[in-house]
Design a protein around this motif. Sequence first.
Motif, PDB file in Angstrom:
ATOM      1  N   ILE A  32     -43.461  42.399 -39.355  1.00 20.79           N
ATOM      2  CA  ILE A  32     -42.226  41.630 -39.517  1.00 20.79           C
ATOM      3  C   ILE A  32     -41.025  42.516 -39.838  1.00 20.79           C
ATOM      4  O   ILE A  32     -39.912  42.245 -39.375  1.00 20.79           O
ATOM      5  CB  ILE A  32     -42.389  40.539 -40.599  1.00 20.79           C
ATOM      6  N   ALA A  33     -41.208  43.579 -40.588  1.00 19.26           N
ATOM      7  CA  ALA A  33     -40.066  44.416 -40.957  1.00 19.26           C
ATOM      8  C   ALA A  33     -39.457  45.089 -39.728  1.00 19.26           C
ATOM      9  O   ALA A  33     -38.235  45.114 -39.562  1.00 19.26           O
ATOM     10  CB  ALA A  33     -40.479  45.455 -41.993  1.00 19.26           C
ATOM     11  N   GLU A  38     -35.272  45.053 -35.321  1.00 15.10           N
ATOM     12  CA  GLU A  38     -34.988  44.947 -33.889  1.00 15.10           C
ATOM     13  C   GLU A  38     -34.140  43.731 -33.552  1.00 15.10           C
ATOM     14  O   GLU A  38     -33.215  43.807 -32.735  1.00 15.10           O
ATOM     15  CB  GLU A  38     -36.308  44.890 -33.113  1.00 15.10           C
ATOM     16  N   HIS A  39     -34.445  42.598 -34.169  1.00 11.31           N
ATOM     17  CA  HIS A  39     -33.764  41.344 -33.833  1.00 11.31           C
ATOM     18  C   HIS A  39     -32.682  40.970 -34.841  1.00 11.31           C
ATOM     19  O   HIS A  39     -32.126  39.878 -34.774  1.00 11.31           O
ATOM     20  CB  HIS A  39     -34.791  40.218 -33.712  1.00 11.31           C
ATOM     21  N   GLU A  40     -32.394  41.869 -35.752  1.00 11.04           N
ATOM     22  CA  GLU A  40     -31.260  41.755 -36.675  1.00 11.04           C
ATOM     23  C   GLU A  40     -31.313  40.498 -37.538  1.00 11.04           C
ATOM     24  O   GLU A  40     -30.375  39.713 -37.586  1.00 11.04           O
ATOM     25  CB  GLU A  40     -29.942  41.813 -35.885  1.00 11.04           C
ATOM     26  N   PHE A  41     -32.432  40.339 -38.230  1.00 10.75           N
ATOM     27  CA  PHE A  41     -32.466  39.258 -39.215  1.00 10.75           C
ATOM     28  C   PHE A  41     -32.918  39.753 -40.587  1.00 10.75           C
ATOM     29  O   PHE A  41     -33.488  39.004 -41.377  1.00 10.75           O
ATOM     30  CB  PHE A  41     -33.305  38.063 -38.739  1.00 10.75           C
ATOM     31  N   MET A  42     -32.604  40.999 -40.902  1.00  8.78           N
ATOM     32  CA  MET A  42     -32.817  41.480 -42.264  1.00  8.78           C
ATOM     33  C   MET A  42     -31.931  40.653 -43.204  1.00  8.78           C
ATOM     34  O   MET A  42     -30.806  40.286 -42.852  1.00  8.78           O
ATOM     35  CB  MET A  42     -32.476  42.957 -42.384  1.00  8.78           C
ATOM     36  N   GLY A  43     -32.442  40.382 -44.398  1.00 13.87           N
ATOM     37  CA  GLY A  43     -31.708  39.523 -45.320  1.00 13.87           C
ATOM     38  C   GLY A  43     -31.879  38.059 -44.973  1.00 13.87           C
ATOM     39  O   GLY A  43     -30.970  37.243 -45.167  1.00 13.87           O
ATOM     40  N   ALA A  44     -33.061  37.696 -44.475  1.00 18.91           N
ATOM     41  CA  ALA A  44     -33.331  36.316 -44.072  1.00 18.91           C
ATOM     42  C   ALA A  44     -33.336  35.384 -45.277  1.00 18.91           C
ATOM     43  O   ALA A  44     -33.691  35.776 -46.387  1.00 18.91           O
ATOM     44  CB  ALA A  44     -34.679  36.244 -43.349  1.00 18.91           C
ATOM     45  N   VAL A 176     -37.686  41.889 -46.132  1.00 21.72           N
ATOM     46  CA  VAL A 176     -36.903  41.177 -45.116  1.00 21.72           C
ATOM     47  C   VAL A 176     -36.044  40.077 -45.724  1.00 21.72           C
ATOM     48  O   VAL A 176     -34.944  39.788 -45.259  1.00 21.72           O
ATOM     49  CB  VAL A 176     -37.857  40.585 -44.042  1.00 21.72           C
ATOM     50  N   ILE A 177     -36.542  39.457 -46.796  1.00 19.53           N
ATOM     51  CA  ILE A 177     -35.874  38.297 -47.389  1.00 19.53           C
ATOM     52  C   ILE A 177     -34.760  38.748 -48.329  1.00 19.53           C
ATOM     53  O   ILE A 177     -34.922  39.698 -49.099  1.00 19.53           O
ATOM     54  CB  ILE A 177     -36.891  37.434 -48.157  1.00 19.53           C
ATOM     55  N   ARG A 178     -33.654  38.046 -48.285  1.00 15.17           N
ATOM     56  CA  ARG A 178     -32.532  38.353 -49.179  1.00 15.17           C
ATOM     57  C   ARG A 178     -32.885  37.966 -50.611  1.00 15.17           C
ATOM     58  O   ARG A 178     -33.831  37.212 -50.861  1.00 15.17           O
ATOM     59  CB  ARG A 178     -31.282  37.591 -48.740  1.00 15.17           C
ATOM     60  N   SER A 179     -32.116  38.460 -51.555  1.00 17.55           N
ATOM     61  CA  SER A 179     -32.286  38.075 -52.950  1.00 17.55           C
ATOM     62  C   SER A 179     -32.077  36.570 -53.085  1.00 17.55           C
ATOM     63  O   SER A 179     -31.073  36.031 -52.610  1.00 17.55           O
ATOM     64  CB  SER A 179     -31.265  38.822 -53.824  1.00 17.55           C
ATOM     65  N   GLY A 180     -33.036  35.894 -53.688  1.00 22.89           N
ATOM     66  CA  GLY A 180     -32.936  34.438 -53.819  1.00 22.89           C
ATOM     67  C   GLY A 180     -33.533  33.683 -52.647  1.00 22.89           C
ATOM     68  O   GLY A 180     -33.557  32.453 -52.647  1.00 22.89           O
TER      69      GLY A 180
END
Length: 203
Positions: A32-33, A38-44, A176-180
């Motif tokens: 997933i990382a 690649e698909h620009e969804f870091m901070g999901a 991958v997930i944003r804070s919160g």
Amino acid sequence: FDQDASALEMAKPELEPFGSRVVMAHINFRDIAAAAEEHEFMGADGVLADTGISSMLIRDPARGFSFIGGGPLDMRMDRTQELRAADVVNTYRERDIADILFRFGEERRSRKIASSIVRVRPLRLTTDLVRAVERVLGGPRHGQIHPATRTFQALRIYVNDELGSLETFLDSAMTVIRSGGRLVVVTFHSLEDRIVKNKFRTS
């Protein structure tokens, strides 16, 4: 994401109405990382993982996941990988097969079942494996799980490295997930449940 290409093909028509909001990728969720980069969804905002096996795979005898029917001993979710269940039961040492059945299937009579498997090798079909198990545990009994259930589960988990993939996914998903944000994992047996709870407890 799905490591089974046929599942992605079946999902396409269902997800078409969402257009470019949906990206489908033939990968194991442990990656997933890399996919997020690649698909620009870091901070999901959130990640949902369903660790269950598709009923479509179980119903298809050609995939070898079910003890009902006479399909080949395959059990690969990703058909591009090399290792099959037949390779394990036909080439591994008896004690290694017993360890797999005990560790991933929590099968108490793993040693006797492994001995039965080695004694009747080669096994080509799922029905061959069922008979090897039934020589030890007997046939199906009304109101109880099929005697080969734990053996099939163990081989499937081992062949697909399901627990290793889950552990890697949990570590990667946290990045991958944003804070919160939220991570939701749907599990289906105690081995997966234990890994997820331990990770959440220590993170």
